[in-house]
Design a protein around this motif. Structure first.
Motif, mmCIF file in Angstrom:
data_model
loop_
_atom_site.group_PDB
_atom_site.id
_atom_site.type_symbol
_atom_site.label_atom_id
_atom_site.label_comp_id
_atom_site.label_asym_id
_atom_site.label_seq_id
_atom_site.Cartn_x
_atom_site.Cartn_y
_atom_site.Cartn_z
ATOM 1 N N ARG A 146 0.823 -1.292 0.068
ATOM 2 C CA ARG A 146 0.058 -0.018 0.250
ATOM 3 C C ARG A 146 1.029 0.798 -0.109
ATOM 4 O O ARG A 146 1.869 1.599 1.027
ATOM 5 N N PRO A 147 1.150 2.367 -1.241
ATOM 6 C CA PRO A 147 -0.370 1.733 -1.505
ATOM 7 C C PRO A 147 0.406 1.378 -3.184
ATOM 8 O O PRO A 147 1.482 1.171 -3.216
ATOM 9 N N GLY A 148 -0.569 0.655 -4.099
ATOM 10 C CA GLY A 148 -0.252 0.037 -5.219
ATOM 11 C C GLY A 148 -0.097 -1.155 -5.381
ATOM 12 O O GLY A 148 0.691 -1.903 -6.089
ATOM 13 N N LYS A 149 -1.402 -1.761 -4.874
ATOM 14 C CA LYS A 149 -1.082 -3.028 -5.141
ATOM 15 C C LYS A 149 -1.465 -4.177 -6.430
ATOM 16 O O LYS A 149 -0.588 -4.888 -6.645
ATOM 17 N N ASP A 168 3.043 -1.487 3.848
ATOM 18 C CA ASP A 168 2.921 -0.150 3.546
ATOM 19 C C ASP A 168 3.819 1.179 3.734
ATOM 20 O O ASP A 168 5.121 0.635 4.619
ATOM 21 N N TYR A 169 3.339 1.783 2.704
ATOM 22 C CA TYR A 169 5.211 3.138 2.249
ATOM 23 C C TYR A 169 3.990 4.640 3.445
ATOM 24 O O TYR A 169 3.254 4.591 2.148
ATOM 25 N N ILE A 170 4.429 4.923 4.619
ATOM 26 C CA ILE A 170 3.398 5.699 4.463
ATOM 27 C C ILE A 170 4.444 6.940 4.641
ATOM 28 O O ILE A 170 5.955 6.956 4.781
ATOM 29 N N ARG A 171 3.995 8.062 3.899
ATOM 30 C CA ARG A 171 5.116 9.258 3.287
ATOM 31 C C ARG A 171 4.406 9.919 5.032
ATOM 32 O O ARG A 171 3.743 10.253 5.642
ATOM 33 N N ALA A 172 6.013 10.630 5.005
ATOM 34 C CA ALA A 172 6.053 10.997 6.740
ATOM 35 C C ALA A 172 7.013 12.159 6.486
ATOM 36 O O ALA A 172 7.579 12.532 4.958
ATOM 37 N N THR A 217 5.163 -2.947 8.022
ATOM 38 C CA THR A 217 5.378 -4.134 7.557
ATOM 39 C C THR A 217 3.892 -5.559 7.874
ATOM 40 O O THR A 217 3.325 -4.127 8.664
ATOM 41 N N PRO A 218 3.373 -6.415 7.313
ATOM 42 C CA PRO A 218 1.794 -6.985 7.069
ATOM 43 C C PRO A 218 1.871 -6.905 8.363
ATOM 44 O O PRO A 218 2.133 -7.758 9.272
ATOM 45 N N HIS A 219 0.572 -6.845 9.216
ATOM 46 C CA HIS A 219 -0.138 -7.344 10.404
ATOM 47 C C HIS A 219 0.801 -6.630 10.769
ATOM 48 O O HIS A 219 0.710 -7.162 12.667
ATOM 49 N N ALA A 220 1.049 -5.446 11.304
ATOM 50 C CA ALA A 220 2.030 -4.736 12.277
ATOM 51 C C ALA A 220 1.038 -4.316 13.880
ATOM 52 O O ALA A 220 0.370 -4.071 13.193
ATOM 53 N N PRO A 221 2.156 -4.406 14.702
ATOM 54 C CA PRO A 221 0.384 -4.055 15.207
ATOM 55 C C PRO A 221 0.820 -2.319 15.759
ATOM 56 O O PRO A 221 1.800 -1.457 14.991
#
Length: 401
Positions: free
Chosen positions: A272-275, A339-343, A379-383
């Motif tokens: 995410r984004p871009g599946k 997820d690649y979160i803009r920061a 990462t996937p399923h990160a808490p």
């Protein structure tokens, strides 16, 4: 959906570096060496002085001794004789050490008059002498193949007497934007239309990565138009499409190219984004189909296209480099996609890097992407994570993005 790591591994595994070409040294900065660079001479070629002063024998240079100056050795004009007992040669930085001399008396440690010099401080044997081959010797490997040449490397290659260098050819990358709704910047917008930004952003990213972009005309949502436009990419090393990568009625890239020799490796990645991302080949040319969403296209280009370009350029293949910092604000748990979160980036009172995600992460927000300094990776399923949690991120400026 496949994992980001698997997708990248499969992309890189299907690419090979471009062939070699010879370019002038003046044009080689930023290029990648296709073979090791070896020294064609010894540097320095003989023992030389590292300072201005006097070349002499250390055993003669006691404080108060009076030595006869028998000549001079400026850089490029070696003294033709030698240094005998009680003698000295005026020498300058880079000047060749005369035979018989084994020390340099600094000019500030001496007084000179009437063709003689007197040490006010005794020099040490070997002090201020640069021995032949101190930097490198003929035949030494100075730079390995697969190195992107910096300004420092160009200087080294010049010193090693290389007027030409053998480098990998710059990869040629065709960019094809698709969609009835997009028009070029400056054109009149039709009802429901948007300005095409992907091709321009990708072209800039490709140039920054050391490759050559070829922006093809926009192809509308028509199979024949897409196929015809893609056909113009003949001779390129990689085709990059944007838009039409999903499975809607107007997502036509796979359908349009299938009858013209397209083979699919995979599509849909847990990112995410871009599946919706396509990887395959069109008549032997690798094809990367990026999403049409502008932010998704750029993020996927950072994650997948830049490593692909590095591989094609002859560099070591692998994910883009990441750094570590501390989370600037709390985040909820992540789902099954990476997820690649803009920061933004800042530093706390202890000098540690703080990575603060923007509150809005909508993948259509190019202004937010332009203000971002990093893509924070979850990462996937990160808490769920509280502020101060260690995080990993990609620094965008380091990639020229």
């Amino acid at each position: 959906m496949i994992a980001v790591s698997e997708a990248l591994e499969r992309i890189l595994g299907n690419l090979t570096p471009t062939g070699a070409e010879t370019v002038a040294l003046s044009e080689a900065a930023g290029r990648v060496l296709a073979r090791p660079l070896e020294a064609r001479l010894t540097q320095p070629p003989t023992d030389v002085s590292a300072m201005d002063g006097y070349a002499l024998r250390a055993e003669d240079a006691a404080v108060g001794a009076r030595l006869r100056v028998v000549g001079a050795s400026p850089a490029g004009h070696p003294f033709e004789g030698g240094v005998g007992p009680g003698e000295a040669v005026r020498i300058f930085t880079g000047g060749a050490l005369p035979p018989g001399a084994d020390a340099i008396l600094l000019q500030e440690d001496a007084t000179a008059e009437d063709g003689h010099v007197t040490p006010t401080e005794a020099p040490r044997r070997g002090r201020w002498i640069r021995r032949a081959g101190l930097d490198f010797s003929a035949g030494d490997t100075l730079l390995p193949a697969g190195r992107r040449l910096t300004a420092r490397d160009i200087g080294l290659a010049a010193a090693a007497n290389h007027p030409w260098l053998t480098v990998h050819r710059r990869p040629r990358v065709a960019i094809l934007a698709t969609g009835d709704e997009i028009v070029l910047p400056g054109e009149a917008l039709p009802p429901g239309g948007i300005v095409s930004s992907n091709a321009h952003a990708l072209a800039a990213l490709i140039r920054a990565a050391g490759a050559e972009p070829l922006v093809l005309p926009i192809a509308g949502d028509d199979r024949e138009a897409i196929a015809a436009a893609a056909g113009a990419a003949a001779g390129c090393d990689l085709i990059v499409t944007t838009g039409g990568a999903s499975v809607g009625e107007h997502d036509l890239v796979q359908a349009a190219l299938g009858p013209h020799g397209f083979s699919l490796d995979f599509w849909k990645i847990a990112i995410r984004p871009g599946k919706p991302l396509i990887w395959g080949g069109l008549r032997g040319t690798p094809l990367l189909g990026l999403p049409g969403n502008p932010v998704s296209a750029v993020v996927c280009a950072v994650v997948f296209l830049i490593p692909a370009l590095r591989r094609l350029s002859g560099l070591a293949a692998g994910p883009v480099e990441t750094r570590h910092g501390l989370l600037g604000r709390a985040l909820e748990a992540n789902d099954r996609r990476q997820d690649y979160i803009r920061a933004t980036l800042s530093r706390d009172g202890e000098g540690r890097v703080v990575v603060t995600p923007f509150p809005m992460q909508d993948s259509s927000m190019l202004a937010t992407l332009a203000r971002a300094e990093a893509l924070m990776i979850r990462t996937p399923h990160a808490p769920a994570a509280e502020a101060g949690t260690p995080v990993e991120f990609v620094e965008l400026s380091s990639l020229g993005v």
